[in-house]
Design a protein around this motif. Sequence first.
Motif, PDB file in Angstrom:
ATOM      1  N   GLY A  36       1.307  -0.925   0.303  1.00 19.94           N
ATOM      2  CA  GLY A  36      -0.040  -0.003   0.298  1.00 19.94           C
ATOM      3  C   GLY A  36       1.116   1.161   0.172  1.00 19.94           C
ATOM      4  N   ARG A  37       1.900   0.831   0.666  1.00 22.12           N
ATOM      5  CA  ARG A  37       2.668   2.160   0.612  1.00 22.12           C
ATOM      6  C   ARG A  37       3.396   2.871  -0.890  1.00 22.12           C
ATOM      7  N   PHE A  38       3.854   1.296  -1.139  1.00 18.19           N
ATOM      8  CA  PHE A  38       4.321   2.078  -2.680  1.00 18.19           C
ATOM      9  C   PHE A  38       3.590   2.362  -2.839  1.00 18.19           C
ATOM     10  N   PHE A  39       2.577   1.289  -3.647  1.00 19.57           N
ATOM     11  CA  PHE A  39       1.289   1.790  -4.335  1.00 19.57           C
ATOM     12  C   PHE A  39       0.532   3.438  -4.106  1.00 19.57           C
ATOM     13  N   PHE A  40       0.789   3.868  -3.205  1.00 19.45           N
ATOM     14  CA  PHE A  40       0.509   5.697  -2.950  1.00 19.45           C
ATOM     15  C   PHE A  40       1.960   6.398  -2.983  1.00 19.45           C
ATOM     16  N   ALA A  41       2.599   6.449  -3.013  1.00 21.95           N
ATOM     17  CA  ALA A  41       3.946   6.886  -3.154  1.00 21.95           C
ATOM     18  C   ALA A  41       3.956   6.647  -4.708  1.00 21.95           C
ATOM     19  N   PHE A  42       3.751   6.226  -5.477  1.00 21.24           N
ATOM     20  CA  PHE A  42       4.416   5.455  -6.919  1.00 21.24           C
ATOM     21  C   PHE A  42       3.029   6.592  -8.033  1.00 21.24           C
ATOM     22  N   ALA A  43       1.725   6.218  -7.317  1.00 17.37           N
ATOM     23  CA  ALA A  43       0.840   6.948  -8.013  1.00 17.37           C
ATOM     24  C   ALA A  43       1.282   8.805  -7.864  1.00 17.37           C
ATOM     25  N   VAL A  44       1.873   8.933  -6.892  1.00 12.36           N
ATOM     26  CA  VAL A  44       1.866  10.684  -6.300  1.00 12.36           C
ATOM     27  C   VAL A  44       3.386  11.108  -7.373  1.00 12.36           C
ATOM     28  N   ILE A  45       3.708   9.639  -7.547  1.00 17.85           N
ATOM     29  CA  ILE A  45       5.210  10.479  -8.200  1.00 17.85           C
ATOM     30  C   ILE A  45       4.872  10.493  -9.673  1.00 17.85           C
ATOM     31  N   VAL A  46       4.478   9.150  -9.888  1.00 18.29           N
ATOM     32  CA  VAL A  46       3.570   9.751 -10.989  1.00 18.29           C
ATOM     33  C   VAL A  46       2.992  10.854 -11.676  1.00 18.29           C
ATOM     34  N   LEU A  47       1.879  11.473 -10.787  1.00 18.61           N
ATOM     35  CA  LEU A  47       1.238  13.053 -10.775  1.00 18.61           C
ATOM     36  C   LEU A  47       2.232  13.502 -11.116  1.00 18.61           C
ATOM     37  N   ALA A  48       3.337  13.545 -10.359  1.00 18.01           N
ATOM     38  CA  ALA A  48       4.286  14.955 -10.440  1.00 18.01           C
ATOM     39  C   ALA A  48       4.904  14.557 -11.470  1.00 18.01           C
ATOM     40  N   ALA A  49       5.163  13.452 -11.902  1.00 20.11           N
ATOM     41  CA  ALA A  49       5.766  13.592 -13.391  1.00 20.11           C
ATOM     42  C   ALA A  49       5.440  13.827 -14.659  1.00 20.11           C
ATOM     43  N   LEU A  50       4.113  13.440 -14.954  1.00 19.27           N
ATOM     44  CA  LEU A  50       2.856  14.445 -15.595  1.00 19.27           C
ATOM     45  C   LEU A  50       2.687  15.965 -15.568  1.00 19.27           C
ATOM     46  N   ARG A  51       2.870  16.164 -14.112  1.00 20.67           N
ATOM     47  CA  ARG A  51       2.552  17.883 -14.702  1.00 20.67           C
ATOM     48  C   ARG A  51       3.821  18.489 -14.250  1.00 20.67           C
ATOM     49  N   PHE A  52       5.493  17.600 -14.262  1.00 20.68           N
ATOM     50  CA  PHE A  52       6.160  18.632 -14.191  1.00 20.68           C
ATOM     51  C   PHE A  52       7.139  18.485 -14.928  1.00 20.68           C
ATOM     52  N   ARG A  53       7.103  17.177 -16.291  1.00 24.03           N
ATOM     53  CA  ARG A  53       7.756  16.545 -17.315  1.00 24.03           C
ATOM     54  C   ARG A  53       9.389  16.655 -16.340  1.00 24.03           C
ATOM     55  N   PRO A  54       9.782  16.129 -15.494  1.00 17.81           N
ATOM     56  CA  PRO A  54      11.729  15.808 -15.517  1.00 17.81           C
ATOM     57  C   PRO A  54      12.056  15.306 -16.567  1.00 17.81           C
ATOM     58  N   ASP A  55      13.479  15.844 -16.783  1.00 19.94           N
ATOM     59  CA  ASP A  55      14.420  15.141 -17.807  1.00 19.94           C
ATOM     60  C   ASP A  55      14.782  13.805 -17.048  1.00 19.94           C
ATOM     61  N   PHE A  56      14.612  12.632 -17.294  1.00 18.92           N
ATOM     62  CA  PHE A  56      14.795  12.008 -17.602  1.00 18.92           C
ATOM     63  C   PHE A  56      16.366  11.153 -18.486  1.00 18.92           C
ATOM     64  N   HIS A  57      17.372  12.349 -18.070  1.00 21.30           N
ATOM     65  CA  HIS A  57      18.702  12.090 -19.464  1.00 21.30           C
ATOM     66  C   HIS A  57      19.647  11.137 -19.035  1.00 21.30           C
ATOM     67  N   GLU A  58      19.305   9.494 -19.324  1.00 16.98           N
ATOM     68  CA  GLU A  58      20.881   8.780 -19.190  1.00 16.98           C
ATOM     69  C   GLU A  58      20.498   8.473 -17.636  1.00 16.98           C
TER      70      GLU A  58
END
Length: 198
Positions: A36-58
Amino acid sequence: LMVASSALLAGVSLLAKALGRGVGGTPLTPMQITAGRFFFAFAVIVLAALRFRPDFHEPAWGRHVWRTVLGWLAATCTFAAAARMQLAEATAISFLSPVATMALAIPFLRERVGPVRWLAAAICVAGAFILIRPGSAAFQPVALIALASALLLGASSRTSRAAARARCCSAWNRSSSRSSSPPSRRCACCSSTTASAS
């Protein structure tokens, strides 16, 4: 930030103890709480990534996989210990993770540790032995689970630091390669230098 992190970790342990003891419902296993902890943490990270579009270069995928596995094992051990022993003792033992991080940073990250930090680490270890009470009638085998959690958290932090250092050095090398003259100063996060030998 470290104080806030410690407070949040204590709050998570309190919630995990309540869930593991079945406060207000059916008791959950440590694996269920971790999922449960990792599921909700992953959901928050996905929403943040969709909002801020971080650079995952290398990205250092190998290090991130190891960090995730170590973090998952550490969280499971933390929740298991919190549900079966006094929360204050479980939390205090888990706070040995910075000591493990410091010890692992010496051989793997080539960091230097001064005598003051070694003294602080020795005090932390002595306090942990007082809580664990090895060899006495009051010894709790479940305390070893809390100790394993601290070691796993330290290894996870060391892996995170290594991944951050690799990304910093990669960005420094890219900026140096675009420069017309070789840089003379070192990378901000490590002792390696990109200047060519004279």
